[in-house]
Design an enzyme around this catalytic site. Structure first.
Site, PDB file in Angstrom:
ATOM      1  N   GLU A 371       0.762  -1.397  -0.349  1.00  0.00           N
ATOM      2  CA  GLU A 371      -0.447   0.315   0.176  1.00  0.00           C
ATOM      3  C   GLU A 371       1.099   1.512  -0.107  1.00  0.00           C
ATOM      4  OE1 GLU A 371      -3.038  -0.142   0.061  1.00  0.00           O
ATOM      5  OE2 GLU A 371      -4.417  -1.738   0.721  1.00  0.00           O
ATOM      6  N   HIS A 374       7.394   2.673   2.788  1.00  0.00           N
ATOM      7  CA  HIS A 374       7.879   3.622   3.513  1.00  0.00           C
ATOM      8  C   HIS A 374       8.219   4.949   2.755  1.00  0.00           C
ATOM      9  CE1 HIS A 374       8.049   4.740   8.161  1.00  0.00           C
ATOM     10  NE2 HIS A 374       9.458   5.086   7.472  1.00  0.00           N
TER      11      HIS A 374
HETATM   12  C1  LIG Z   1       2.523  -9.536   1.859  1.00  0.00           C
HETATM   13  C2  LIG Z   1       1.973  -8.118   0.511  1.00  0.00           C
HETATM   14  C3  LIG Z   1       0.551  -8.259   0.178  1.00  0.00           C
HETATM   15  C4  LIG Z   1      -0.107  -7.475  -1.431  1.00  0.00           C
HETATM   16  N1  LIG Z   1      -0.673  -7.035  -1.577  1.00  0.00           N
HETATM   17  C5  LIG Z   1      -0.925  -6.048  -2.794  1.00  0.00           C
HETATM   18  C6  LIG Z   1      -2.122  -6.490  -3.203  1.00  0.00           C
HETATM   19  O1  LIG Z   1      -3.728  -7.046  -2.678  1.00  0.00           O
HETATM   20  N2  LIG Z   1      -2.386  -6.076  -4.460  1.00  0.00           N
HETATM   21  C7  LIG Z   1      -1.675  -5.138  -5.165  1.00  0.00           C
HETATM   22  O2  LIG Z   1      -1.495  -4.671  -6.297  1.00  0.00           O
HETATM   23  N3  LIG Z   1      -0.581  -4.918  -4.492  1.00  0.00           N
HETATM   24  C8  LIG Z   1       0.773  -5.755  -3.303  1.00  0.00           C
HETATM   25  N4  LIG Z   1       1.524  -6.214  -2.767  1.00  0.00           N
HETATM   26  C9  LIG Z   1       2.492  -5.065  -3.403  1.00  0.00           C
HETATM   27  C10 LIG Z   1       2.903  -4.031  -2.554  1.00  0.00           C
HETATM   28  O3  LIG Z   1       2.281  -2.494  -3.014  1.00  0.00           O
HETATM   29  C11 LIG Z   1       3.963  -3.692  -3.722  1.00  0.00           C
HETATM   30  O4  LIG Z   1       5.161  -4.948  -2.928  1.00  0.00           O
HETATM   31  C12 LIG Z   1       4.787  -2.245  -3.121  1.00  0.00           C
HETATM   32  O5  LIG Z   1       3.936  -1.373  -3.898  1.00  0.00           O
HETATM   33  C13 LIG Z   1       6.597  -2.024  -3.535  1.00  0.00           C
HETATM   34  O6  LIG Z   1       6.384  -2.633  -5.008  1.00  0.00           O
HETATM   35  P1  LIG Z   1       7.764  -3.789  -5.090  1.00  0.00           P
HETATM   36  O7  LIG Z   1       7.515  -4.641  -4.194  1.00  0.00           O
HETATM   37  O8  LIG Z   1       7.875  -3.867  -6.962  1.00  0.00           O
HETATM   38  O9  LIG Z   1       9.038  -2.785  -4.397  1.00  0.00           O
HETATM   39  P2  LIG Z   1       9.925  -1.835  -5.698  1.00  0.00           P
HETATM   40  O10 LIG Z   1       8.603  -0.665  -6.156  1.00  0.00           O
HETATM   41  O11 LIG Z   1      10.687  -2.607  -6.640  1.00  0.00           O
HETATM   42  O12 LIG Z   1      10.445  -1.046  -4.763  1.00  0.00           O
HETATM   43  C14 LIG Z   1      12.063  -1.242  -4.616  1.00  0.00           C
HETATM   44  C15 LIG Z   1      12.752  -0.808  -3.185  1.00  0.00           C
HETATM   45  O13 LIG Z   1      12.734   1.239  -4.163  1.00  0.00           O
HETATM   46  C16 LIG Z   1      12.065   2.462  -3.271  1.00  0.00           C
HETATM   47  N5  LIG Z   1      11.900   3.300  -4.107  1.00  0.00           N
HETATM   48  C17 LIG Z   1      10.770   2.688  -5.642  1.00  0.00           C
HETATM   49  N6  LIG Z   1      11.328   3.848  -5.914  1.00  0.00           N
HETATM   50  C18 LIG Z   1      11.041   4.466  -5.695  1.00  0.00           C
HETATM   51  C19 LIG Z   1      11.876   6.448  -5.192  1.00  0.00           C
HETATM   52  N7  LIG Z   1      11.424   6.977  -6.689  1.00  0.00           N
HETATM   53  N8  LIG Z   1      12.320   6.664  -5.116  1.00  0.00           N
HETATM   54  C20 LIG Z   1      13.160   6.214  -3.919  1.00  0.00           C
HETATM   55  N9  LIG Z   1      12.491   4.943  -3.199  1.00  0.00           N
HETATM   56  C21 LIG Z   1      11.861   4.031  -4.531  1.00  0.00           C
HETATM   57  C22 LIG Z   1      11.165   1.258  -2.219  1.00  0.00           C
HETATM   58  O14 LIG Z   1      10.499   1.914  -1.502  1.00  0.00           O
HETATM   59  C23 LIG Z   1      11.714  -0.106  -1.676  1.00  0.00           C
HETATM   60  O15 LIG Z   1      12.616   0.635  -1.063  1.00  0.00           O
HETATM   61  C24 LIG Z   1       0.910  -6.810  -1.918  1.00  0.00           C
HETATM   62  C25 LIG Z   1       2.821  -7.260  -1.258  1.00  0.00           C
HETATM   63  C26 LIG Z   1       3.256  -7.659  -0.172  1.00  0.00           C
HETATM   64  C27 LIG Z   1       4.581  -8.391   0.321  1.00  0.00           C
END
Ligand SMILES: Cc1cc2nc3c(=O)[nH]c(=O)nc-3n(C[C@H](O)[C@H](O)[C@H](O)COP(=O)(O)OP(=O)(O)OC[C@H]3O[C@@H](n4cnc5c(N)ncnc54)[C@H](O)[C@@H]3O)c2cc1C
Length: 392
Positions: A371, A374
């Site tokens: 969601e 951080h």
């Molecule tokens: C248990 C679980 C349940 C979930 N349920 C759902 C769901 O029901 N539906 C759904 O659609 N999604 C769901 N999610 C997905 C979740 O919303 C994403 O994991 C989250 O938005 C982060 O995306 P990512 O994992 O691809 O990380 P990334 O976007 O790849 O980020 C990796 C790191 O890079 C950092 N980062 C990214 N962009 C920037 C920036 N511009 N500047 C600085 N730092 C940055 C992030 O803060 C993070 O630390 C779920 C995730 C988990 C773990």
């Protein structure tokens, strides 16, 4: 797991700010969690399974669509009641709260807000009763924090839409009856589509080996030439603002939910510190443990006030996305720090499943990431106060 002896902390008499209805709703959820979640949750978390047996109970306490009008099967409550329900459920387990959040804010909310009357009547009552469970597909393998880059797409084939693509990290996907899926049309415009289990080419493989949210089922959504009936599109809003509107509602619930997890950790640590004798006295009588406990209750109290005020703004329709981001970010970080400190108060016992703290701590690692991470919530606040979006 030990018997649930939870007593909710209320250091600043926040109960005085609640209406009778708020307290009734909150207490019903609290009792239900004690009765139906606490006795079974550790076992389900250990075996990494969602306890489907509690779906009926979640529906009964109004956890599915608390603020959806009663004419569609919702509980017709205000936003503070919604928050209190999330707080109580997450006091039991963040995974169970995740299931309720997804069902309410990410599935019922878009159908209610962006759907037409026929869609509302068809889906909302069944989602409210738990007869149907839903999931929300926004995140993709290549697009997490930046969902605007999504590759899932649908094509107008005249009498139906053809959907192709994949979603990753989807809560409830392995058992959901329907999925609200966000996809781009041929012009690159984002819309929500309701995809039903059983549609040809639609599969939902489960994601295994999670150390966090183990009592919540997570999986993928795969669309391989899925024919989606035309009546399943949500036309009330297009563009990224549509899924982000759902996330506002879910993130608001998380800001309250995290307080529940923190309360449980604090309450457990306080009780343990009073009972555990070392060097001839309770460890609660030592300055170091008092520092930990005093800081915990201070942070919980601040988080409660933040959530309550946000609830008032939400009731008035004035809460902004950036205000919600601030509360989600602050309260989840507060909870994860408290879980880590509380774990230490229990010494070696803190790592066992006899107590809830380690499970909360691991769960909150997901809550701080999903969601909106951080970092992303900090960037939302940064953009709001400076006027400069620093995402790229
Ligand atoms: C248990 C679980 C349940 C979930 N349920 C759902 C769901 O029901 N539906 C759904 O659609 N999604 C769901 N999610 C997905 C979740 O919303 C994403 O994991 C989250 O938005 C982060 O995306 P990512 O994992 O691809 O990380 P990334 O976007 O790849 O980020 C990796 C790191 O890079 C950092 N980062 C990214 N962009 C920037 C920036 N511009 N500047 C600085 N730092 C940055 C992030 O803060 C993070 O630390 C779920 C995730 C988990 C773990």
């Amino acid at each position: 797991m030990r018997p649930d002896l939870f007593e909710a902390p209320d250091y600043y008499n926040i109960d005085d700010l609640l209406s009778e209805e708020h307290k009734l709703v909150r207490d019903a959820a609290r009792q239900w969690v004690k009765r139906s979640v606490s006795p079974i949750i550790e076992e389900y978390a250990q075996k990494a399974e969602f306890p489907t047996e509690i779906i009926g109970g979640l529906a009964e306490i109004g956890a599915f669509g608390p603020y959806i009008p009663e004419q569609y099967g919702g509980a017709g409550l205000d936003q503070i009641s919604y928050g209190l329900i999330m707080q109580e459920i997450e006091r039991g387990d963040s995974g169970v709260r995740s299931t309720a959040s997804v069902q309410s804010s990410l599935v019922m909310y878009p159908i209610y807000t962006y759907g037409n009357e026929a869609q509302r009547k068809k889906y909302l009552p069944k989602l409210a009763s738990g007869e149907f469970m839903g999931c929300f597909g926004l995140t993709e393998p290549n697009h997490g924090s930046n969902p605007s880059g999504m590759e899932t797409k649908y094509k107008d084939m005249g009498d139906h839409y053809l959907l192709n693509g994949a979603k990753l990290w989807i809560s409830n996907s392995p058992f959901a009856d329907i999925a609200v899926v966000w996809a781009k049309n041929e012009e690159g415009r984002i819309h929500g589509l309701i995809v039903e289990r059983g549609m040809e080419g639609f599969t939902t493989p489960e994601t295994h080996n999670k150390w966090s949210l183990r009592a919540s089922a997570t999986g993928e959504l795969i669309f391989d030439n899925v024919k989606v009936p035309k009546e399943n599109i949500l036309l009330g809003k297009t563009g990224l603002g549509a899924p982000l509107g759902c996330l506002d509602s879910a993130r608001y619930g998380i800001a309250w939910g995290a307080i529940g997890a923190a309360m449980d950790c604090y309450d457990t640590a306080l009780r343990y510190a009073k009972e555990r004798i070392q060097f001839g006295k309770p460890i609660a009588a030592t300055q170091l443990q008092q520092k930990k406990l005093a800081e915990m209750i201070t942070e919980i109290t601040k988080a409660q006030l933040l959530a309550f005020r946000l609830g008032q703004l939400k009731n008035e329709g004035r809460a902004t996305t950036a205000q919600i981001s601030m509360a989600k970010r602050n309260n989840v970080e507060m909870a994860i720090k408290i879980a880590r400190e509380a774990r230490q108060v229990l010494g070696g016992m803190g790592i066992t499943g006899e107590y809830s703290i380690m499970r909360h701590m691991m769960n909150l690692e997901s809550v701080i990431t999903y969601e909106g991470t951080h970092d992303i919530h900090l960037l939302i606040t940064g953009a709001d106060i400076t006027g400069y979006p620093a995402f790229q």
